[in-house]
Design a protein around this motif. Structure first.
Motif, mmCIF file in Angstrom:
data_model
loop_
_atom_site.group_PDB
_atom_site.id
_atom_site.type_symbol
_atom_site.label_atom_id
_atom_site.label_comp_id
_atom_site.label_asym_id
_atom_site.label_seq_id
_atom_site.Cartn_x
_atom_site.Cartn_y
_atom_site.Cartn_z
ATOM 1 N N UNK A 1 0.863 -1.176 0.000
ATOM 2 C CA UNK A 1 0.000 0.000 0.000
ATOM 3 C C UNK A 1 0.901 1.228 0.000
ATOM 4 N N UNK A 2 0.741 2.092 -0.990
ATOM 5 C CA UNK A 2 1.625 3.244 -1.095
ATOM 6 C C UNK A 2 0.967 4.340 -1.921
ATOM 7 N N UNK B 1 11.453 -2.333 3.184
ATOM 8 C CA UNK B 1 10.368 -3.318 3.188
ATOM 9 C C UNK B 1 10.555 -4.371 2.096
ATOM 10 N N UNK B 2 11.024 -3.926 0.922
ATOM 11 C CA UNK B 2 11.150 -4.845 -0.209
ATOM 12 C C UNK B 2 12.577 -5.317 -0.450
ATOM 13 N N UNK C 1 -6.396 -0.578 11.775
ATOM 14 C CA UNK C 1 -5.059 -0.204 12.234
ATOM 15 C C UNK C 1 -4.684 1.130 11.618
ATOM 16 N N UNK C 2 -3.962 1.935 12.368
ATOM 17 C CA UNK C 2 -3.503 3.214 11.863
ATOM 18 C C UNK C 2 -2.390 3.038 10.841
ATOM 19 N N UNK C 3 -2.061 4.146 10.176
ATOM 20 C CA UNK C 3 -1.013 4.119 9.151
ATOM 21 C C UNK C 3 0.344 4.196 9.827
ATOM 22 N N UNK C 4 1.171 3.195 9.577
ATOM 23 C CA UNK C 4 2.562 3.168 10.045
ATOM 24 C C UNK C 4 3.432 2.947 8.810
ATOM 25 N N UNK C 5 4.309 3.902 8.551
ATOM 26 C CA UNK C 5 5.082 3.908 7.318
ATOM 27 C C UNK C 5 6.480 3.337 7.525
ATOM 28 N N UNK D 1 5.961 2.500 2.337
ATOM 29 C CA UNK D 1 4.767 1.664 2.272
ATOM 30 C C UNK D 1 4.047 1.759 3.599
ATOM 31 N N UNK D 2 2.739 1.515 3.558
ATOM 32 C CA UNK D 2 1.960 1.420 4.785
ATOM 33 C C UNK D 2 2.021 -0.032 5.257
#
Length: 365
Positions: free
Chosen positions: A72-73, A188-189, A178-182, A166-167
């Protein structure tokens, strides 16, 4: 040049969007084919895929998020999209300037005098510890150095434009609030986003043209721009034009398409389909008349969930307390259409409630 009326274009859209017949493809392949799903409302992509895939299991999408195959981005149009890891790595750099300009369109005065490259480097340095952060937390970490813009402008520019993030789950998982945590996209990838082409060519732009037409064509250049938000694609369109076929719509606009892509007969029956809020089957066009009447165009940007009847937006829907799917027609429905809406709505209610509710309520138009 062949003229395609709105019905012909609508049937093509349904076929490309996997809405004419539910597809038997893996969830990851569906997300890739669609060029991502708009996902600022975390649960909406699950309904979008349920309407498009045979036997869709929502846990499959959650699993793809957890395993980092989809993310999610902020991407197309500076909105949150659910896209494959492969696509975000390939496309993110091509969207960078657009993302900056869209944030500046809102916060230009607040960010006046801020060196955005310097801000981006500082933001990446804070996020390099791989600790998930909210937008506000990141902005506050840098507010001492840039106090003037305020946390909102600073955070929007960092998270939506300057620092590819990304979220992280549990945001976006099935039935999870859940809240947005970036988190840094590269962390991440496991690798950096692909850099722009060094020779000045635009292979990513050309790929975007082909991918868009595969999922949305036939379409005009203005429709392509409305989908991705990128203004600088005329050269990419010109570069691939010899691969494409041309049509015209009833307004006289030139429409481009892939030669082998499906363009069903306008008389092809179209089943009832329930679409989630902000579905790209509607938002992916500048001219949305192929699927929604002009009088109702505002529904697509207001977050209304809609029902397609005979391939066009004919109602809105929501879920009431107790799991009842409530449908509000935009105009009178024929008896056969009303029955089809009730049957598909009952299936949706069962999906959303794990078969605990199959209730549908259709109000008056």
């Amino acid at each position: 040049m062949t003229v395609l009326d709105s019905r012909a274009l609508g049937r093509a859209t349904l076929a490309r969007q996997l809405l004419l017949d539910r597809a038997d493809v893996p969830v990851l392949d569906a997300v890739a084919h669609l060029g991502g799903l708009q996902a600022q409302e975390p649960q909406e992509p699950f309904v979008g895929l349920w309407s498009r895939l045979h036997g869709f299991d929502p846990s499959a999408l959650s699993d793809l998020l957890v395993r980092r195959h989809v993310v999610r981005t902020h991407l197309m149009r500076r909105t949150v999209h659910l896209v494959t890891a492969e696509d975000v790595l390939a496309w993110r750099a091509r969207h960078g300037d657009m993302l900056r300009q869209r944030v500046l369109g809102v916060y230009r005065r607040e960010l006046d005098g801020v060196d955005l490259d310097e801000l981006a480097a500082a933001g990446r340095a804070v996020m390099a510890d791989e600790e998930p952060r909210s937008m506000t937390e990141l902005a506050r970490a840098l507010a001492g150095r840039w106090p003037a813009p305020g946390p909102r402008a600073l955070g929007e520019m960092l998270i939506a434009a300057l620092v590819p993030v990304v979220q992280a789950p549990p945001r976006g998982l099935w039935r999870t609030k859940a809240g947005v945590r970036n988190v840094l996209l590269s962390s991440w990838l496991g690798r950096e986003i692909d850099p722009p082409s060094a020779d000045g060519s635009d292979p990513v732009g050309q790929a975007l043209v082909r991918r868009y037409l595969a999922a949305f064509g036939p379409a005009a250049s203005a429709d392509l721009r409305a989908w991705c938000g990128l203004a600088g694609l005329p050269a990419a369109v010109a570069a691939v034009r010899e691969e494409l076929v041309s049509f015209r719509d009833e307004r006289g606009r030139e429409l481009l398409d892939l030669p082998g892509a499906p363009r069903p007969d306008p008389g092809t029956p179209a089943p009832v389909r329930f679409l989630p809020a902000f579905d790209n089957a509607i938002l992916g066009y500048d001219d949305r008349s192929r699927i929604i009447d002009g009088a109702h165009r505002g529904l697509s940007v207001a977050g209304e969930r809609v029902v397609l009847v005979d391939g066009r937006v004919a109602a809105t829907w929501n879920v009431e307390n107790g799991g009842t799917v409530a449908v509000t027609p935009l105009h009178g429905l024929r008896a056969a259409d009303r029955t089809a809406v009730a049957e598909e709505g009952s299936r949706l209610a069962s999906f959303l409630s794990d078969d605990e509710s199959g209730r549908v309520r259709i109000t008056r138009a």
